[in-house]
Design a protein around this motif. Structure first.
Motif, PDB file in Angstrom:
ATOM      1  N   MET A  68     -68.272  11.998 -56.078  1.00 41.55           N
ATOM      2  CA  MET A  68     -67.790  10.784 -56.725  1.00 41.55           C
ATOM      3  C   MET A  68     -68.821   9.672 -56.541  1.00 41.55           C
ATOM      4  N   SER A  69     -69.082   8.932 -57.603  1.00 42.33           N
ATOM      5  CA  SER A  69     -70.082   7.874 -57.524  1.00 42.33           C
ATOM      6  C   SER A  69     -69.595   6.632 -58.262  1.00 42.33           C
ATOM      7  N   SER A  70     -70.176   5.494 -57.872  1.00 38.25           N
ATOM      8  CA  SER A  70     -69.826   4.224 -58.513  1.00 38.25           C
ATOM      9  C   SER A  70     -70.868   3.191 -58.112  1.00 38.25           C
ATOM     10  N   PHE A  71     -70.834   2.043 -58.777  1.00 41.20           N
ATOM     11  CA  PHE A  71     -71.646   0.914 -58.364  1.00 41.20           C
ATOM     12  C   PHE A  71     -70.763  -0.059 -57.584  1.00 41.20           C
ATOM     13  N   VAL A  72     -71.310  -0.593 -56.507  1.00 42.41           N
ATOM     14  CA  VAL A  72     -70.609  -1.602 -55.714  1.00 42.41           C
ATOM     15  C   VAL A  72     -71.505  -2.830 -55.597  1.00 42.41           C
ATOM     16  N   ASP A  73     -70.915  -3.961 -55.294  1.00 41.57           N
ATOM     17  CA  ASP A  73     -71.682  -5.179 -55.053  1.00 41.57           C
ATOM     18  C   ASP A  73     -71.916  -5.353 -53.559  1.00 41.57           C
ATOM     19  N   LEU A  74     -73.152  -5.652 -53.198  1.00 35.77           N
ATOM     20  CA  LEU A  74     -73.516  -5.960 -51.820  1.00 35.77           C
ATOM     21  C   LEU A  74     -73.945  -7.420 -51.750  1.00 35.77           C
ATOM     22  N   THR A  75     -73.847  -8.004 -50.566  1.00 36.30           N
ATOM     23  CA  THR A  75     -74.224  -9.406 -50.381  1.00 36.30           C
ATOM     24  C   THR A  75     -75.218  -9.517 -49.241  1.00 36.30           C
ATOM     25  N   THR A  76     -76.328 -10.201 -49.512  1.00 34.69           N
ATOM     26  CA  THR A  76     -77.362 -10.379 -48.493  1.00 34.69           C
ATOM     27  C   THR A  76     -77.004 -11.547 -47.578  1.00 34.69           C
ATOM     28  N   ALA A  77     -77.813 -11.701 -46.524  1.00 35.49           N
ATOM     29  CA  ALA A  77     -77.570 -12.773 -45.559  1.00 35.49           C
ATOM     30  C   ALA A  77     -77.678 -14.148 -46.187  1.00 35.49           C
ATOM     31  N   ASP A  78     -78.479 -14.270 -47.261  1.00 37.95           N
ATOM     32  CA  ASP A  78     -78.604 -15.580 -47.915  1.00 37.95           C
ATOM     33  C   ASP A  78     -77.610 -15.754 -49.064  1.00 37.95           C
ATOM     34  N   GLY A  79     -76.644 -14.845 -49.165  1.00 42.71           N
ATOM     35  CA  GLY A  79     -75.567 -14.992 -50.139  1.00 42.71           C
ATOM     36  C   GLY A  79     -75.826 -14.396 -51.498  1.00 42.71           C
ATOM     37  N   PHE A  80     -76.942 -13.723 -51.690  1.00 46.23           N
ATOM     38  CA  PHE A  80     -77.263 -13.118 -52.973  1.00 46.23           C
ATOM     39  C   PHE A  80     -76.442 -11.845 -53.165  1.00 46.23           C
ATOM     40  N   VAL A  81     -75.809 -11.730 -54.327  1.00 44.02           N
ATOM     41  CA  VAL A  81     -74.973 -10.561 -54.633  1.00 44.02           C
ATOM     42  C   VAL A  81     -75.738  -9.653 -55.596  1.00 44.02           C
ATOM     43  N   PRO A  87     -76.130  -5.220 -57.047  1.00 40.64           N
ATOM     44  CA  PRO A  87     -75.444  -3.931 -57.105  1.00 40.64           C
ATOM     45  C   PRO A  87     -76.185  -2.827 -56.353  1.00 40.64           C
ATOM     46  N   ALA A  88     -75.422  -1.827 -55.981  1.00 38.74           N
ATOM     47  CA  ALA A  88     -75.975  -0.607 -55.404  1.00 38.74           C
ATOM     48  C   ALA A  88     -75.181   0.576 -55.931  1.00 38.74           C
ATOM     49  N   TYR A  89     -75.881   1.653 -56.199  1.00 36.43           N
ATOM     50  CA  TYR A  89     -75.242   2.905 -56.602  1.00 36.43           C
ATOM     51  C   TYR A  89     -74.808   3.634 -55.342  1.00 36.43           C
ATOM     52  N   VAL A  90     -73.570   4.067 -55.314  1.00 38.68           N
ATOM     53  CA  VAL A  90     -73.017   4.744 -54.135  1.00 38.68           C
ATOM     54  C   VAL A  90     -72.496   6.120 -54.534  1.00 38.68           C
ATOM     55  N   ALA A  91     -72.964   7.143 -53.833  1.00 35.84           N
ATOM     56  CA  ALA A  91     -72.484   8.511 -54.049  1.00 35.84           C
ATOM     57  C   ALA A  91     -71.763   8.971 -52.788  1.00 35.84           C
ATOM     58  N   GLN A  92     -70.540   9.439 -52.967  1.00 32.21           N
ATOM     59  CA  GLN A  92     -69.689   9.840 -51.847  1.00 32.21           C
ATOM     60  C   GLN A  92     -69.757  11.346 -51.628  1.00 32.21           C
ATOM     61  N   PRO A 141     -79.675   0.771 -53.336  1.00 34.13           N
ATOM     62  CA  PRO A 141     -79.612  -0.643 -53.734  1.00 34.13           C
ATOM     63  C   PRO A 141     -80.584  -0.957 -54.862  1.00 34.13           C
ATOM     64  N   ASP A 142     -80.188  -1.874 -55.708  1.00 35.85           N
ATOM     65  CA  ASP A 142     -81.044  -2.334 -56.806  1.00 35.85           C
ATOM     66  C   ASP A 142     -82.022  -3.365 -56.260  1.00 35.85           C
ATOM     67  N   MET A 143     -83.249  -2.920 -55.993  1.00 35.49           N
ATOM     68  CA  MET A 143     -84.234  -3.782 -55.355  1.00 35.49           C
ATOM     69  C   MET A 143     -84.926  -4.726 -56.340  1.00 35.49           C
ATOM     70  N   PHE A 144     -84.660  -4.572 -57.621  1.00 35.07           N
ATOM     71  CA  PHE A 144     -85.241  -5.458 -58.633  1.00 35.07           C
ATOM     72  C   PHE A 144     -84.271  -6.547 -59.090  1.00 35.07           C
ATOM     73  N   HIS A 145     -83.051  -6.544 -58.597  1.00 35.73           N
ATOM     74  CA  HIS A 145     -82.018  -7.400 -59.179  1.00 35.73           C
ATOM     75  C   HIS A 145     -82.373  -8.886 -59.092  1.00 35.73           C
ATOM     76  N   ARG A 146     -83.101  -9.280 -58.079  1.00 38.47           N
ATOM     77  CA  ARG A 146     -83.478 -10.698 -57.955  1.00 38.47           C
ATOM     78  C   ARG A 146     -84.463 -11.122 -59.040  1.00 38.47           C
ATOM     79  N   VAL A 147     -85.232 -10.180 -59.562  1.00 42.67           N
ATOM     80  CA  VAL A 147     -86.231 -10.536 -60.575  1.00 42.67           C
ATOM     81  C   VAL A 147     -85.807 -10.112 -61.977  1.00 42.67           C
ATOM     82  N   GLN A 148     -85.033  -9.026 -62.067  1.00 40.51           N
ATOM     83  CA  GLN A 148     -84.501  -8.593 -63.367  1.00 40.51           C
ATOM     84  C   GLN A 148     -83.353  -7.618 -63.139  1.00 40.51           C
ATOM     85  N   PRO A 149     -82.160  -7.951 -63.586  1.00 41.39           N
ATOM     86  CA  PRO A 149     -81.015  -7.073 -63.375  1.00 41.39           C
ATOM     87  C   PRO A 149     -81.087  -5.802 -64.230  1.00 41.39           C
TER      88      PRO A 149
END
Length: 227
Positions: free
Chosen positions: A1-14, A16-21, A60-68
């Motif tokens: 089972m897989s889905s995207f979830v939202d993660l939050t960094t220490a500076d409050g930036f939200v 997405p990350a792909y999660v596979a269970q 984790p989406d490592m490009f999200h800060r520069v381009q979603p």
């Protein structure tokens, strides 16, 4: 089972990350760090593979800060776009990039001990995380671009590291890999008769034999340090 979830960094930036269970109780968590092509179908398949091996996998989406929502393929045009995106992300600075990986590690820790595996640019990020991110128990960079340069060789990992390289990699010269190996005697360095990107079955450089050997070594490494 897989889905995207939202993660939050220490500076409050939200972001997405792909999660596979995994199908049963997880053995631990594995953070899967992308190439320069985003959390694309290949990276999602890699995460699915670690889930199939029994781990909670988080990419984790490592490009999200520069381009979603970057989702590139492997054409010359895609490579050009990926190189530009990587440059923009690197310009944010290592501490900012590590915040995203830290958030992914925190999420993955719900499954127990956490390892990290990264490919290409993700290999470089994984190497950095081995010394900078807390909560990691093991790190496995694959052909991390720039990893064998002086600034990166000078880093001190805080967790066990298994590093995979291709001896035919035109972007990471073999003598620099050997120099890295001599400078980092505690790192388990494996070199394969393969090119850069040998793990990716969507690239012309794909080498099934090298990919299988590296995956088997990685799974054994994670079983040792995450189990």
């Amino acid at each position: 089972m897989s889905s995207f979830v939202d993660l939050t960094t220490a500076d409050g930036f939200v972001f997405p990350a792909y999660v596979a269970q995994p199908s049963g109780k997880p053995k631990g968590g594995v953070v899967v760090v992308q190439e320069i092509f985003g959390v694309n179908s290949h990276i999602r398949a890699v995460a699915d593979g670690y889930a199939a091996a029994g781990y909670l996998a988080v990419a984790p989406d490592m490009f999200h800060r520069v381009q979603p929502a970057v989702n590139l393929g492997y054409t010359p045009e895609d490579i050009q776009s990926g190189v530009a995106l990587k440059a923009a992300a690197e310009a944010l600075g290592v501490p900012t990039l590590m915040q995203s990986l830290q958030a992914a590690v925190v999420y993955a820790s719900q499954a127990g001990k956490v390892g990290m595996v990264g490919y290409c640019w993700g290999g470089l990020l994984t190497w950095r995380a081995a010394g900078l991110v807390t909560g990691l128990s093991a790190a496995v960079p694959y052909y991390g671009g720039g990893m064998t340069g002086p600034a990166e060789v000078a880093r001190t990992p805080k967790v066990p590291v298994l590093a995979h390289f291709g001896e035919l990699d035109h972007g990471i010269a073999l003598p620099t890999v050997r120099a890295f190996e001599q400078a980092q005697l505690d790192v388990d360095v494996r070199v394969y008769a393969a090119e850069h990107g040998f793990n990716c079955d969507q690239r012309g450089a794909y080498n099934a034999h090298a990919a299988d050997l590296a995956r088997a070594a990685t799974l054994a490494f994670f079983d040792r340090y995450l189990g």
